[in-house]
Scaffold this active site. Structure first.
Site, mmCIF file in Angstrom:
data_model
loop_
_atom_site.group_PDB
_atom_site.id
_atom_site.type_symbol
_atom_site.label_atom_id
_atom_site.label_comp_id
_atom_site.label_asym_id
_atom_site.label_seq_id
_atom_site.Cartn_x
_atom_site.Cartn_y
_atom_site.Cartn_z
ATOM 1 N N LYS A 115 77.652 -30.036 65.202
ATOM 2 C CA LYS A 115 76.434 -30.838 65.105
ATOM 3 C C LYS A 115 76.783 -32.085 64.299
ATOM 4 C CE LYS A 115 73.328 -32.169 63.016
ATOM 5 N NZ LYS A 115 72.899 -33.602 62.741
ATOM 6 N N GLU A 118 75.395 -40.213 42.759
ATOM 7 C CA GLU A 118 76.176 -40.842 43.827
ATOM 8 C C GLU A 118 75.335 -41.922 44.504
ATOM 9 O OE1 GLU A 118 79.224 -39.240 47.163
ATOM 10 O OE2 GLU A 118 77.212 -38.400 47.266
ATOM 11 N N GLU A 178 81.940 -29.617 51.561
ATOM 12 C CA GLU A 178 82.514 -30.832 50.978
ATOM 13 C C GLU A 178 81.340 -31.763 50.722
ATOM 14 O OE1 GLU A 178 83.310 -34.335 50.397
ATOM 15 O OE2 GLU A 178 84.198 -34.494 52.402
ATOM 16 N N CYS A 221 82.749 -40.532 49.931
ATOM 17 C CA CYS A 221 82.385 -39.545 48.904
ATOM 18 C C CYS A 221 83.402 -39.497 47.783
ATOM 19 C CB CYS A 221 82.208 -38.177 49.542
ATOM 20 S SG CYS A 221 83.622 -37.630 50.524
#
Length: 472
Positions: free
Chosen positions: A170, A379, A245, A279
């Protein structure tokens, strides 16, 4: 504009069972590129059933059989490099030079690494009076993000297939076109029906259905920590394996005696690459207080070289972020940093000059950032660098480890031994020493809120295996 209302399930393209479509926008122009099927739980059910039906035969297939198919996938990636780069530039907005060098080339390198690894990998070993077997984990649900859309697909799907697992993928709804291109490559490679399946759709619908499906034995997810936490909690209730992750707030630490100019310039390039949508980006630059102002000046000068522009032009170094929501989110963080007392030395909250259309953000450097500020803890996922000062080495370690994340980092020192000693004190999964190059064969993954499990190389392959021992 092309409209795709099908899903790749059971070895071919089938009409989606979901209602409606998802419009894919070009983030540089805000124009519609295409529309893809908005798959739902019924599509996921069909895809998982196909994967389940194919699992036993694929898991029992010889290493040589799987190797032949993976080699064909690798060759397909090599043959479609230009199309891959152009597709990612169109739907993500990454500059074409970066798309060519990273978004197209890195998945090819990863796939090539797994072909080589599988050729020499031993699935059995003798331990005393036991034979230990490494067997496929089963049906894998792979849920991938938009920031490195093909790399993350290849980093999950290829080792899963190598291990003998079947897969339902997906992809992110912002970047489904390169996923469809990958499905074409897989189809051309001639995999048995049901071994690989693709369902496009919204994460909260199709992704959630895939993660929750009882016949999915392992979920490999890359994305936000919040969603990863929810997947982990759900998996725990079903005793299901997960590989997560997640986010990062990585620190790049420049120790006294290091090449300050090189360290700062590399840091700026690292955090502005892919419009800051990485990331593992070094979003926090930690410099000794005696060198702080010098480092800030170097960062500001380097940032000026990143002029936002048309990502299809070879000279463009900074493209847009992926969508309007992301643009507004990043600008909101910049504003929050300034409100908290950070000093703006490059960029800012306003739209770049000449950017009447597109989701562009000014490449921004914030100085005088303190560890309690939101911009130092959360973040941002955009082209924003925060510069912090430290007093001594222990303080630098405290700052580097002082977030909920632990994905990556960098250390610069006058000698390798000093840098390595500092890096061993960092609570993070991967550290680059004096600008060490990214290694697609090395394990990649995080500590703390940055996730569990590893991708890439041998460690990435082993995520998709389970272990059985026979004593005799």
């Amino acid at each position: 504009m092309e409209t795709y209302t099908d899903q790749y399930i059971g070895g071919g393209w089938r009409p989606s069972l979901g209602e409606g479509t998802i419009t894919v926008l070009n983030p540089a122009t805000e124009e519609a590129l295409a529309a893809v099927a908005a798959g739902d739980a019924a599509d996921v059910e069909s895809a998982v059933a196909a994967a389940r039906a194919a699992q036993r035969a694929w898991g029992a297939s010889s290493k040589e059989t799987r190797l032949a198919h993976l080699t064909a996938i690798r060759d397909g990636l090599a043959a479609h490099q230009e199309e891959i780069a152009a597709t990612v530039t169109a739907e993500l907005g990454a500059p074409i030079g970066f798309s060519t060098a990273v978004h197209a080339a890195l998945p090819l390198a990863v796939a090539s690494g797994y072909v080589e690894l599988l050729a020499g990998f031993e699935f059995t070993e003798r331990v005393g009076n036991s034979t230990v077997y490494r067997e496929p984990a089963g049906v894998v649900g792979a849920i991938t993000p938009w920031n490195y859309p093909l790399h993350q697909i290849v980093a999950k799907v290829v080792p899963a297939l190598a291990a003998g697992c079947t897969v339902v993928l997906k992809p992110a709804e912002d970047t489904p076109l390169v996923a469809r291109l990958f499905a074409r490559i897989v189809h051309e490679a001639g995999l048995p029906a049901g071994v690989f399946n693709l369902v496009t759709g919204i994460g909260s619908v199709a992704g959630a259905a895939l993660a929750a499906h009882p016949d999915v034995e392992l979920v490999s997810f890359t994305g936000s920590t919040a969603v990863g936490r929810a997947i982990g909690e759900q998996a725990g209730r079903g005793i299901k394996r997960v590989a997560l992750e997640l986010g990062g707030k990585s620190a790049n630490v420049v120790l006294p005696g290091a090449d300050l100019a090189r360290a700062v310039n590399v840091n700026v390039g690292n955090v502005f690459a892919n419009s800051g949508q990485t990331c593992s980006a070094w979003t926090r630059l930690l410099v000794h207080q005696d060198q702080y102002e010098e480092a800030v000046a170097i960062a500001a000068k380097a940032a000026a070289k990143y002029v936002p522009g048309d990502p299809t032009r070879p000279e463009t170094r900074l493209g847009p972020v992926v969508n309007a929501k992301q643009r507004d989110r990043v600008r909101g963080y910049i504003r929050a940093g300034l409100d908290a007392g950070a000093r703006l030395v490059a960029g800012g909250v306003d739209a770049p000059e000449g950017a009447e259309r597109g989701f562009f953000v000014r490449p921004t450097v914030l100085a005088d950032v303190t560890p309690d500020m939101t911009v130092a803890q959360e973040e941002i996922f955009g082209p924003v660098l925060c510069v912090l000062a430290y007093r001594d080495e222990d303080h630098a370690v405290e700052l580097a480890n002082g977030t909920d994340y632990g994905l990556a980092g960098g250390v610069w020192a006058a000698d390798e031994a000093t840098a390595v000693a500092f890096a061993r004190r960092m609570d993070t999964g991967q550290v680059d020493i004096n600008g060490g190059r990214f290694n697609p064969l090395a394990p990649f993954g995080g500590y703390k809120g940055s996730g569990v499990g590893r991708e890439l190389g041998r460690h990435g392959l082993e995520e998709f295996l389970r272990t059985k021992s026979l004593q005799f």
